[in-house]
Design a protein around this motif. Structure first.
Motif: not given
Length: 760
Positions: A605-613, A659-677
């Protein structure tokens, strides 16, 4: 030597000499009124010797010459018989120089630049130039209405004090920046390119909202580069109109531009009439492709690519000249890279001046040529850019001139050094760890060797961090960066019922593998300890078992590859980053830790909007031993927004035993989509908005779970949110307002997140 007691601040103008010729011969000279300047010096100024026959015009010239020395307030030369009489009134000596009334700018901003200095001769002309200097300094700081009045205080023994009385007035800011003739890009987008900014909310600490001719000249160039890099080959900046408001309290700046049409690359080819050149090889080396948006920068990059290839093939004195043909019908530009015979000119030597601290070799390392190599003007220009990019110099000029013969060139490098280190004390805030104190030291040019050193110590309510890093960018005189990283971290029950201690020492080597690719290899020694479990009540049995191992020392080696085309990409509106790395543990603990990240950004949009993935993930597997809570992945508020640190992933949940403890994991995956305007606010405020959506999870503790372990398998979470970005001189701020679209019952969510860092 005769003396007079008269001090007159006036210049006596002698009557013109008679028109008829008249000559004089002097056997005697009498000089009156001089107290500091010797008779012989005055005679030298006048250019008359005893016994010399002179006419009236010569006498008049002698008086003018003495007066031009700047040492005398009044000079009179006359003849009396065979005696030459010179009457002078010396200017007084400056005793002190002071500036009065300056509250906004310190004396140190002015005094070193003034010509009036203690123990120098006073001169009205010098004082006038100093008034102009002080006024110009105020003008550069936006106070164009500041006035300066000199006051001369007479003292005994022919001395004076010079006082500059200043009336500072208010700042004359840039009130409005507008554009005429822009059709493809909005005023807001173009204002974002410029260094000069409109006055806004932070006018008290933003200096770029004051008018500066140098800054306007820079803006003219960056605006031209902006359009040409986007295919507007005919772009013309017709003029920049700078006007003051009627009250002289604000500037109005108007850029009159002519965009022209946007061009793409047409046919791209390489050619040569030189018999030793294999045209097909050079054609295959071109990275420019037909149909892409035209950019002079891309043409320059391919010229440099072909010239390097010619050198690799042993083809000396071969130059690449682009031949550009316009196709107005389809708005394309055909580019033919023609390899031609260049002049046989060699580099005789490289002279470096101005570097009182920085070693010569640091500057020489930025050249790809040495004495005796063929001269390549493009390589010299690129070396100049690399020297400036070091950040060590306030100014760096690289010029070539003829050497001892027409086929020799001397490259002159003139630099002006600037501070390259910083020492800061401050505070930071993070939603995960709270408020902390920070002390840091950074030196980018350690001992003038071009080496970088950094030390940082930070403490928060729940953690303490010490980081040290050192790097040598030209290890063994090659394009090889050698470094060493050392870190020590301690957490005190940070979002958990246990303490952690981590130490890591990692030497590393980084070298280029392509134009945008870098490969880093490293070895590491780590120590991890899990403690603070004296009272096992309410703590997961898995964590208790892992803590029983006490401190664990691991040795590892690994590599990390990165590709980043944001600085040299083909499209200035799009950037891509890719990182992939693996770490291999050996010894008592054997593991493989793999991580990857891919991110892209584009403007629409004439560089007014930035899309990130962004997509990122990691996996940790053990061949001998097993992971501990200090090794596994945890997702914080930056990785998966909308959740607390340790708020997602496997948990040991046993309400009966509290007992309520976070243990963490040996695998992770994340997808992020973002628009700045833009939000419609003046862009000088630096405030924009954004929306985002995140999806991902962390899973698998890498060992046999308990009966009370939940979320050990992949369970996706998603959030949606609105962000406010605020770019301030103190650093970028980000405010996230989030809502969990998908969360599990015992996840710990967060609806607001703020990250801020302040140094003072």
């Amino acid at each position: 030597m005769c003396r007079t007691a008269t001090l007159v601040f006036a210049v006596a103008v002698l009557p013109a000499a008679p028109a008829f010729a008249q000559s004089f011969t002097f056997n005697n000279v009498v000089i009156n009124g001089n107290q500091r300047v010797a008779d012989s010096t005055i005679l030298t100024f006048g250019g008359i010797s005893r016994g010399e026959t002179v006419d009236a015009a010569t006498l008049n010239d002698a008086g003018q010459n003495i007066r031009a020395s700047g040492l005398f307030d009044n000079v009179e030369v006359r003849a009396q018989g065979n005696t030459l009489i010179i009457d002078v009134v010396e200017f007084p000596t400056v005793s002190q120089v002071a500036i009065d009334g300056n509250r906004r700018l310190a004396d140190g901003e002015f005094l070193p630049l003034l010509e009036s200095q203690p123990r120098r001769i006073y001169s009205p002309e010098t004082v006038e130039r100093d008034v102009a200097t002080i006024t110009s300094i105020y003008a550069r700081n936006g106070r164009i209405n500041a006035s300066v009045t000199p006051r001369i205080i007479r003292l005994s023994e022919n001395r004076v004090n010079v006082v500059f009385e200043v009336s500072e007035t208010g700042v004359t800011e840039v009130e409005r920046i507008t554009f005429v003739g822009n059709r493809s890009f909005s005023d807001r987008r173009l204002r974002g390119v410029l260094e000069t900014k409109e006055a806004g909310l932070l006018r008290a600490i933003i200096s770029r909202d004051t008018f500066s001719e140098d800054r306007i000249a820079f803006d003219r160039q960056v605006l031209t580069d902006f359009y040409q890099s986007r295919g507007y080959a005919d772009f013309t900046l017709q003029n920049v109109d700078v006007a003051l408001t009627r009250e002289r309290d604000a500037y109005l700046i108007t850029y009159n531009i002519q965009e022209g049409q946007q061009f793409t690359f047409g046919n791209v080819s390489a050619s040569s009439a030189l018999p030793e050149v294999d045209v097909a090889t050079f054609q295959a080396a071109l990275s420019t492709r037909s149909g892409r948006t035209y950019s002079p920068g891309q043409v320059d990059r391919d010229i440099a690519r072909l010239e390097r290839l010619a050198i690799q093939q042993g083809l000396t004195f071969v130059a690449v000249e682009p031949r550009i043909t316009r196709n107005d019908r389809d708005l394309s530009l055909d580019v033919n890279f023609e390899l031609v015979r260049g002049p046989r000119i060699f580099v005789e030597r490289i002279d470096i001046e101005g570097n009182s601290t920085t070693l010569d070799r640091v500057v020489r390392n930025q050249f790809r040529v040495v004495e005796g190599d063929p001269f390549n003007p493009r390589e010299i220009r690129q070396a100049a850019e690399r020297i400036r990019a070091l950040g060590f110099f306030a100014n760096a000029e690289v010029d070539a001139r003829e050497g001892s013969s027409p086929d020799q060139v001397v490259v002159d490098v003139n630099v002006e050094e600037q501070p390259t280190g910083s020492l800061s004390f401050g505070a930071n805030y993070n939603s995960d760890v709270g408020v902390g104190l920070v002390a840091s030291f950074r030196e980018a040019n350690f001992l003038g060797r071009g080496q970088a050193v950094g030390v940082q110590v930070s403490t928060a309510s729940s953690n303490r961090v010490f980081d040290f890093n050192f790097s040598e960018p030209n290890f063994l005189g090659r394009d090889l960066r050698a470094g060493i990283d050392l870190s020590y971290r301690v957490t005190d029950n940070q979002n958990a019922d246990y303490d952690t201690e981590n130490f890591r020492l990692s030497p590393n080597l980084t070298f280029p593998v392509s134009e945008n690719g870098r490969l880093t290899t490293f070895v590491a020694l780590s120590y991890d300890d899990l403690s603070g479990l004296e009272d096992a009540t309410g703590i997961s049995s898995i964590i208790q078992e892992e803590a029983a191992l006490d401190g664990v020392t691991t040795q590892s080696l690994g590599y990390a590859y990165s590709f980043d085309n944001r600085r040299t990409g083909l499209d200035p509106t799009t950037g891509f980053v890719f990182r992939f790395g693996q770490e291999f543990g050996f010894g008592d603990t054997q593991f493989i830790k793999t991580s990857a990240l891919a991110a892209a950004e584009t403007k629409v949009l004439n560089e007014d909007v930035t899309l990130r993935a962004t997509i990122e993930g990691g996996h940790l597997s053990y061949q001998d031993g097993f992971s501990r809570v200090t090794d596994r992945y945890f997702l914080n508020g930056n990785t998966l927004r909308g959740f607390d640190a340790n708020g997602v992933g496997p948990r040991d949940l046993d309400p009966a035993n509290d007992v309520n403890d976070a243990l963490g994991g040996t695998s992770f995956a994340v997808a992020r989509l973002e628009a700045e305007f833009p939000l419609g606010l003046p862009e000088e405020y630096g405030i924009t908005g954004g929306v985002f959506v995140d999806y991902g999870s962390v899973w698998d503790i890498g060992r046999q779970p308990n009966a009370t372990t939940i979320y050990n398998d992949f369970t996706g979470r998603s959030t949606i949110g609105f962000a406010i970005f605020w770019t301030t001189p103190l650093g970028p701020l980000r405010f996230n307002f989030t809502d969990a679209l998908k969360a599990e019952e015992f996840d710990e969510t967060r609806s607001f997140d703020l990250t801020i860092s302040t140094a003072f």
